[in-house]
Structure formats: structure tokens, C-alpha cells
Design a protein around this motif. Sequence first.
Motif, PDB file in Angstrom:
ATOM      1  N   PHE A   1       0.354  -2.464  -2.596  1.00 12.15           N
ATOM      2  CA  PHE A   1       0.810  -2.390  -3.985  1.00 12.15           C
ATOM      3  C   PHE A   1       1.390  -3.724  -4.447  1.00 12.15           C
ATOM      4  O   PHE A   1       1.156  -4.174  -5.567  1.00 12.15           O
ATOM      5  CB  PHE A   1       1.857  -1.282  -4.121  1.00 12.15           C
ATOM      6  CG  PHE A   1       2.332  -1.055  -5.533  1.00 12.15           C
ATOM      7  CD1 PHE A   1       1.468  -0.566  -6.502  1.00 12.15           C
ATOM      8  CD2 PHE A   1       3.646  -1.322  -5.896  1.00 12.15           C
ATOM      9  CE1 PHE A   1       1.900  -0.349  -7.806  1.00 12.15           C
ATOM     10  CE2 PHE A   1       4.085  -1.116  -7.192  1.00 12.15           C
ATOM     11  CZ  PHE A   1       3.208  -0.619  -8.152  1.00 12.15           C
ATOM     12  N   HIS A   2       2.147  -4.383  -3.568  1.00 17.52           N
ATOM     13  CA  HIS A   2       2.727  -5.688  -3.886  1.00 17.52           C
ATOM     14  C   HIS A   2       1.625  -6.713  -4.146  1.00 17.52           C
ATOM     15  O   HIS A   2       1.664  -7.469  -5.125  1.00 17.52           O
ATOM     16  CB  HIS A   2       3.624  -6.149  -2.741  1.00 17.52           C
ATOM     17  CG  HIS A   2       4.503  -7.309  -3.082  1.00 17.52           C
ATOM     18  ND1 HIS A   2       5.387  -7.870  -2.201  1.00 17.52           N
ATOM     19  CD2 HIS A   2       4.621  -8.042  -4.226  1.00 17.52           C
ATOM     20  CE1 HIS A   2       6.009  -8.884  -2.773  1.00 17.52           C
ATOM     21  NE2 HIS A   2       5.559  -9.012  -3.999  1.00 17.52           N
ATOM     22  N   ILE A   3       0.612  -6.714  -3.286  1.00 16.47           N
ATOM     23  CA  ILE A   3      -0.507  -7.648  -3.442  1.00 16.47           C
ATOM     24  C   ILE A   3      -1.295  -7.338  -4.713  1.00 16.47           C
ATOM     25  O   ILE A   3      -1.709  -8.253  -5.440  1.00 16.47           O
ATOM     26  CB  ILE A   3      -1.416  -7.599  -2.199  1.00 16.47           C
ATOM     27  CG1 ILE A   3      -0.692  -8.266  -1.016  1.00 16.47           C
ATOM     28  CG2 ILE A   3      -2.752  -8.294  -2.453  1.00 16.47           C
ATOM     29  CD1 ILE A   3      -1.407  -8.168   0.305  1.00 16.47           C
ATOM     30  N   LEU A   4      -1.482  -6.072  -5.011  1.00 15.80           N
ATOM     31  CA  LEU A   4      -2.162  -5.695  -6.257  1.00 15.80           C
ATOM     32  C   LEU A   4      -1.443  -6.305  -7.461  1.00 15.80           C
ATOM     33  O   LEU A   4      -2.065  -6.899  -8.344  1.00 15.80           O
ATOM     34  CB  LEU A   4      -2.208  -4.170  -6.391  1.00 15.80           C
ATOM     35  CG  LEU A   4      -2.856  -3.577  -7.654  1.00 15.80           C
ATOM     36  CD1 LEU A   4      -3.432  -2.200  -7.345  1.00 15.80           C
ATOM     37  CD2 LEU A   4      -1.881  -3.457  -8.815  1.00 15.80           C
ATOM     38  N   ARG A   5      -0.119  -6.177  -7.491  1.00 14.23           N
ATOM     39  CA  ARG A   5       0.639  -6.658  -8.649  1.00 14.23           C
ATOM     40  C   ARG A   5       0.570  -8.186  -8.766  1.00 14.23           C
ATOM     41  O   ARG A   5       0.581  -8.723  -9.869  1.00 14.23           O
ATOM     42  CB  ARG A   5       2.099  -6.190  -8.564  1.00 14.23           C
ATOM     43  CG  ARG A   5       2.218  -4.663  -8.665  1.00 14.23           C
ATOM     44  CD  ARG A   5       3.629  -4.199  -8.872  1.00 14.23           C
ATOM     45  NE  ARG A   5       4.144  -4.667 -10.132  1.00 14.23           N
ATOM     46  CZ  ARG A   5       5.399  -5.090 -10.303  1.00 14.23           C
ATOM     47  NH1 ARG A   5       6.228  -5.131  -9.295  1.00 14.23           N
ATOM     48  NH2 ARG A   5       5.812  -5.489 -11.481  1.00 14.23           N
ATOM     49  N   LEU A   6       0.492  -8.874  -7.644  1.00 17.63           N
ATOM     50  CA  LEU A   6       0.363 -10.330  -7.682  1.00 17.63           C
ATOM     51  C   LEU A   6      -1.035 -10.736  -8.146  1.00 17.63           C
ATOM     52  O   LEU A   6      -1.197 -11.665  -8.942  1.00 17.63           O
ATOM     53  CB  LEU A   6       0.652 -10.920  -6.299  1.00 17.63           C
ATOM     54  CG  LEU A   6       2.100 -10.802  -5.811  1.00 17.63           C
ATOM     55  CD1 LEU A   6       2.225 -11.283  -4.371  1.00 17.63           C
ATOM     56  CD2 LEU A   6       3.057 -11.572  -6.710  1.00 17.63           C
TER      57      LEU A   6
END
Length: 210
Positions: A154-159
Motif C-alpha cells: 500500500f505504501h509503494i502504491l501511494r508513492l
Amino acid sequence: MIRVLIADDHAIMREGLKQLFALGKEVTVAGEAINGGQVLDALHAGGIDLVLLDMTMPGVSGVNLIQRIRAHESYPPVLVLSMHNELPIARRALAAGAAGYLTKDNKPETLMNAIRKVVAGGRFIDPELAEQMVFESSSSDQRPPHELLSDREFHILRLLVRGKSVNQVAEELSISNKTVSTHKARLMQKMNFQNNAELVRYAITYNLIE
């Protein structure tokens, strides 16, 4: 006096909070941080009763930073003060160990109530988000796809949807390009997307882009 560390990379927000706390006699600002590294440095220095944390800052941030704070010996409680009013983001922050979650559009009195409760050992969640939690379905198959991602995915998606390349994401998270690419491939598969354009459109629909 409650000693608060304000962790937010927006100067206007930090100044506004300092002015608010100066109006009363309950809270004193023990320090400020504009990135995750400065938060961790401040914890090592000590003298903090509460971390007032923005979810999105340069470097280590969000769920990862909350977990790093929790790993610190005799860590102070974390109250998230964020612009994000999406339930999945709040849920992830609380699951990571935050003692409270509040959006920045709340009234000052609500913030002060949240600070008092969290410092006293309680938990606090934004009233509107709490209402959503009560009425949402507990069935995972009715939840949107991004809620089924791991915290790292999820963190990578947002970045990625903020326009960062795989190399930039790897540098920000201090992991290898290969690891980022693997996580990206997994999240794309889980969400049934073929390209970045589909990912960005989805993020806009669910208000995942800051």
C-alpha cells in the motif's frame, strides 16, 4: 505540561499548532520534525510525552515510521494528525500502533481532547471515521482492492501514484529496486491492473493521491 513533538513537513501547519498550544497552559512544544529521521532523533534525545504525527513526510513515514517509533525503548504515544480522511489509512495507522487518528479539518477543541485522552493512556479516533467503522461491512470481499494489500504494498502504491519511479521509491524506502519491482508486480496482480495509468485512475477514484 504535556510535551509534544510536532512532526509535519508543512511549516504553516507547525506554526498554527504552536500558536494554538500557546493559547493554553496544557501543552508545550518540545520539538519539531519535518521528516522521519528527525522524529527518531528527537526520540533518542527524550523529553517527549506525545508525538503529533503527519502520515506523509519525506523519508521514513506513515505506517513504517509509526512502527519504528513503537520499537523505540519507552516510546511515547503517537497521535496521527492527517489530511487523509480515508478509513483504510486510519485503520493501517492504528494497526501499526498509533494511539489515535484525527484529521486536520477538526476543531481545536477536538484536537485538545484527543491529546488529553492519548497521553492519559487511552485511544482516540476521528468521530467521522469512527462512525464509518461502525457501519462498514466486515466482509473482506466487499472492501475495495487496495484494502487487501500489505502495508508495504500500500505504501509503494501511494508513492507510485504520486509519480515516483521505481528507483525513487527504492531510495526513499531504503530498499532495492528489485524489491520495489516485486512489490509493484504483486500489487498490480492483486488489483488486476495492467499498467500505471490504471493504477493512477484508481487512486484518483479512491482519493489516494495527496
